[in-house]
Enzyme design. Structure first.
Site, PDB file in Angstrom:
ATOM      1  N   GLY A 156      39.771  41.365  29.590  1.00 20.35           N
ATOM      2  CA  GLY A 156      40.919  41.991  28.953  1.00 20.35           C
ATOM      3  C   GLY A 156      40.610  42.367  27.515  1.00 20.35           C
ATOM      4  O   GLY A 156      39.451  42.377  27.094  1.00 20.35           O
ATOM      5  N   THR A 161      44.252  39.942  23.558  1.00 20.94           N
ATOM      6  CA  THR A 161      44.680  39.011  24.608  1.00 20.94           C
ATOM      7  C   THR A 161      43.763  37.793  24.640  1.00 20.94           C
ATOM      8  O   THR A 161      44.219  36.658  24.802  1.00 20.94           O
ATOM      9  CB  THR A 161      44.679  39.704  25.978  1.00 20.94           C
ATOM     10  OG1 THR A 161      45.579  40.817  25.952  1.00 20.94           O
ATOM     11  CG2 THR A 161      45.114  38.745  27.077  1.00 20.94           C
ATOM     12  N   GLY A 162      42.465  38.028  24.462  1.00 15.78           N
ATOM     13  CA  GLY A 162      41.523  36.915  24.432  1.00 15.78           C
ATOM     14  C   GLY A 162      41.836  35.927  23.328  1.00 15.78           C
ATOM     15  O   GLY A 162      41.753  34.703  23.517  1.00 15.78           O
ATOM     16  N   ASN A 191      41.310  48.186  35.031  1.00 10.15           N
ATOM     17  CA  ASN A 191      40.383  49.317  35.130  1.00 10.15           C
ATOM     18  C   ASN A 191      39.400  49.170  36.283  1.00 10.15           C
ATOM     19  O   ASN A 191      39.032  50.158  36.929  1.00 10.15           O
ATOM     20  CB  ASN A 191      39.634  49.518  33.804  1.00 10.15           C
ATOM     21  CG  ASN A 191      38.866  48.293  33.358  1.00 10.15           C
ATOM     22  OD1 ASN A 191      39.221  47.158  33.694  1.00 10.15           O
ATOM     23  ND2 ASN A 191      37.818  48.514  32.591  1.00 10.15           N
ATOM     24  N   GLU A 199      29.243  36.126  32.021  1.00 14.32           N
ATOM     25  CA  GLU A 199      29.467  36.476  33.417  1.00 14.32           C
ATOM     26  C   GLU A 199      28.172  37.034  34.004  1.00 14.32           C
ATOM     27  O   GLU A 199      27.301  37.501  33.283  1.00 14.32           O
ATOM     28  CB  GLU A 199      30.603  37.496  33.556  1.00 14.32           C
ATOM     29  CG  GLU A 199      31.960  36.903  33.199  1.00 14.32           C
ATOM     30  CD  GLU A 199      33.122  37.729  33.702  1.00 14.32           C
ATOM     31  OE1 GLU A 199      33.949  37.182  34.446  1.00 14.32           O
ATOM     32  OE2 GLU A 199      33.214  38.920  33.342  1.00 14.32           O
ATOM     33  N   LYS A 249      45.407  36.180  39.183  1.00 20.77           N
ATOM     34  CA  LYS A 249      46.558  36.953  38.717  1.00 20.77           C
ATOM     35  C   LYS A 249      46.135  38.407  38.566  1.00 20.77           C
ATOM     36  O   LYS A 249      45.327  38.737  37.696  1.00 20.77           O
ATOM     37  CB  LYS A 249      47.093  36.448  37.380  1.00 20.77           C
ATOM     38  CG  LYS A 249      48.304  37.258  36.908  1.00 20.77           C
ATOM     39  CD  LYS A 249      48.624  37.011  35.450  1.00 20.77           C
ATOM     40  CE  LYS A 249      49.693  37.979  34.965  1.00 20.77           C
ATOM     41  NZ  LYS A 249      49.248  39.405  35.036  1.00 20.77           N
ATOM     42  N   GLU A 294      35.680  37.992  28.898  1.00 25.15           N
ATOM     43  CA  GLU A 294      34.951  39.266  28.696  1.00 25.15           C
ATOM     44  C   GLU A 294      35.966  40.222  28.099  1.00 25.15           C
ATOM     45  O   GLU A 294      36.911  40.656  28.757  1.00 25.15           O
ATOM     46  CB  GLU A 294      34.393  39.778  30.030  1.00 25.15           C
ATOM     47  CG  GLU A 294      33.335  40.858  29.860  1.00 25.15           C
ATOM     48  CD  GLU A 294      33.870  42.251  30.087  1.00 25.15           C
ATOM     49  OE1 GLU A 294      34.076  42.959  29.074  1.00 25.15           O
ATOM     50  OE2 GLU A 294      34.084  42.641  31.246  1.00 25.15           O
ATOM     51  N   CYS A 322      35.193  48.903  29.431  1.00 25.04           N
ATOM     52  CA  CYS A 322      34.939  48.161  28.189  1.00 25.04           C
ATOM     53  C   CYS A 322      33.564  48.440  27.615  1.00 25.04           C
ATOM     54  O   CYS A 322      33.330  48.187  26.430  1.00 25.04           O
ATOM     55  CB  CYS A 322      35.138  46.660  28.399  1.00 25.04           C
ATOM     56  SG  CYS A 322      34.412  46.011  29.896  1.00 25.04           S
ATOM     57  N   GLU A 339      38.722  50.093  19.691  1.00 22.86           N
ATOM     58  CA  GLU A 339      38.431  50.557  21.051  1.00 22.86           C
ATOM     59  C   GLU A 339      39.533  51.501  21.533  1.00 22.86           C
ATOM     60  O   GLU A 339      40.683  51.091  21.664  1.00 22.86           O
ATOM     61  CB  GLU A 339      38.337  49.357  21.990  1.00 22.86           C
ATOM     62  CG  GLU A 339      38.000  49.708  23.420  1.00 22.86           C
ATOM     63  CD  GLU A 339      37.923  48.475  24.304  1.00 22.86           C
ATOM     64  OE1 GLU A 339      37.106  48.480  25.240  1.00 22.86           O
ATOM     65  OE2 GLU A 339      38.695  47.517  24.074  1.00 22.86           O
TER      66      GLU A 339
END
Length: 478
Positions: A224, A228-229, A148, A459, A171, A246, A280, A382
């Protein structure tokens, strides 16, 4: 047709097989990216490990100068990188240009922070001993880009990691690899030593298996989904890698009766539908105090209906672009059907647009849902798309309870003219960031953490730099 390769140890490398890149505004394939092989990925990791010995030993001011030069090159290249970003992601070209310039700002910011990494001098625990504590870079970093904001969000990882003295393998997302690769290319044109900043694309399963099993990779950073986290957390146990994650959000937007109603409507619409809701910290749930519910809903729906849909290069610039892929469209339809089946009311949108110009792209109308209930998907999960639910509350406690009712805790928004109320509510909201009377929750200069299932680590700000550093205690006998 555009074709990009992986960049490994200072060389562009052709792999085996390709990833097709689709323009979401038209549905057309317009580029391909070479898929890295396992052997090439291992070469990238080993090369980054060798380069770490050189990069980490450079003076902080030397690394800073190269990062400042990288920021300058990115600014010089921002128009061409933005063209790639707009076409592969679908966001309007002016938004893409701002994203690239923001990434250059991020490189510049951490270039300055990197020369201010400080240690400590703890008090001695014996008269013949002295202690110093220093900070050193963690090592090879594997950084995963989000689709995004594929340049902005990867700069949040690359800039602090390089400033700390780490080497990085990036990546890109399979949906939006081109702009990420172009960003890495621009940074390397500043004169980074070979192996310091690499980029690889390819099979997610193979790459993850190699990265998480390879002991030379010491930290993995991801923006992500929460799912996935969780996969990364499980995989990291193999070699106990550090993680900076994040993850997903489900941001509440609380509007009290004493708020500036015009601003609360304007900001709510903008944050719900910017980038087609694919953010997000997008507004997903709006809670309006009962005394103003009718007035707010009427104004919000009216403003939403005025939004224009269009492609990245359309003029005038559209308000809402496409979803990134067909899967996103199907997800929006699932959220709408779930709400309807559970008694929800669609006030506007809820379907793909009828405009013939938009039929080949992945467009979905900005959607407002009312008459919501807690068991609806829109209130729990979400959506990551242009859908927002509007609910009401009767008291401060009810507003906070509803806002805190999900597993996410990234960002919350609240609107009120009462500063005391604003701070008391902000302190009780279970999220890493709270934006009061504004929709700009993140800042380069402040920490951006995720609470609950919205993240691990921090972050941005000085804290974002510290994630890429390890403590070392040195004890001297005298």
């Amino acid at each position: 047709m555009i074709h990009y390769q992986s960049f490994i140890n200072g060389t562009w490398v052709e792999g085996e097989g390709i990833i097709e890149v689709v323009d979401p505004s038209s549905g057309e394939i317009f580029a391909t990216v070479s898929k890295v092989t396992r052997a090439q990925l291992q070469e990238a990791i080993e090369g980054a490990y060798r380069a770490f010995d050189v990069w980490s030993r450079k003076l902080a001011i030397e690394r800073s100068r190269l990062l400042l030069k990288a920021a300058s090159v990115v600014r010089e290249r921002h128009s061409e990188i933005a063209m790639l970003l707009a076409r592969e992601q679908g966001k309007a070209l002016p938004d893409a240009e701002r994203e690239i310039l923001g990434a250059a700002d991020c490189l510049e910011y951490y270039a300055f922070l990197g020369v201010n990494i400080l240690g400590e001098v703890p008090p001695p625990n014996a008269t013949n001993l002295r202690s110093i504590a220093i900070r050193q870079p963690v090592g090879v970093v594997f950084a995963v880009a989000a689709w995004n904001y594929p340049v902005s969000l990867i700069s949040w990882k690359v800039a602090p990691a390089l400033a700390a003295g780490c080497t990085v393998i990036v990546k890109p997302s399979r949906e939006t690899p081109l702009s990420t690769i172009a960003f890495v290319k621009a940074c390397n044109e500043a004169g980074l030593p070979s192996g310091v900043l690499n980029v690889v694309s390819g099979d997610n399963t193979m790459i993850s298996d190699e990265v998480f099993s390879n002991p030379l990779v010491r930290l993995v950073a991801l923006t992500g989904s929460t799912d996935t986290g969780k996969e990364f957390v499980r995989a990291s146990a193999k070699t106990l890698k550090k993680l900076v994650l994040e993850l997903g959000g489900h941001s509440p937007f609380i509007v009290f009766a004493d708020a500036d109603l015009t601003k609360a409507v304007k900001d709510g619409v903008k944050r719900a539908f910017r980038n087609a809701g694919q953010i997000c910290n997008s507004v997903n749930r709006i809670f309006v105090e009962e005394a103003i519910q009718d007035e707010y809903l009427r104004a919000f729906v009216e403003a939403t209906r005025k939004l224009t849909l269009g492609g990245a290069f359309d003029t005038p610039v559209p308000d809402v672009g496409p979803m990134v892929n067909q899967a996103g469209l199907r997800r929006m339809e699932e959220f709408v059907q779930d709400a309807l089946q559970k008694g929800g009311k669609i006030m506007c949108g809820g379907k793909r647009p009828a405009d013939p110009r938009l039929q080949k792209g992945f467009f979905f109308e900005p959607t407002v849902i009312t008459n919501v209930s807690p068991e609806m998907k829109i209130m729990m999960e979400e959506p990551f798309g242009p859908i927002v639910a509007i609910d009401t509350f009767a008291s401060v406690d009810e507003a906070i309870a509803k806002a805190n009712s999900t597993r996410y805790g990234l960002v919350s928004y609240l609107y009120t003219s009462d500063i005391r109320k604003a701070f008391l509510v902000a302190e009780r909201l279970e999220s890493g960031s709270v934006a009061i009377n504004n929709i700009s929750p993140d800042s380069l200069y402040a920490p951006y953490p995720g609470w609950k299932e919205s993240g691990v680590g921090v972050e941005l700000g000085i804290h974002g730099l510290e994630e890429y550093l390890e403590w070392k205690h040195i004890k001297l006998g005298i």
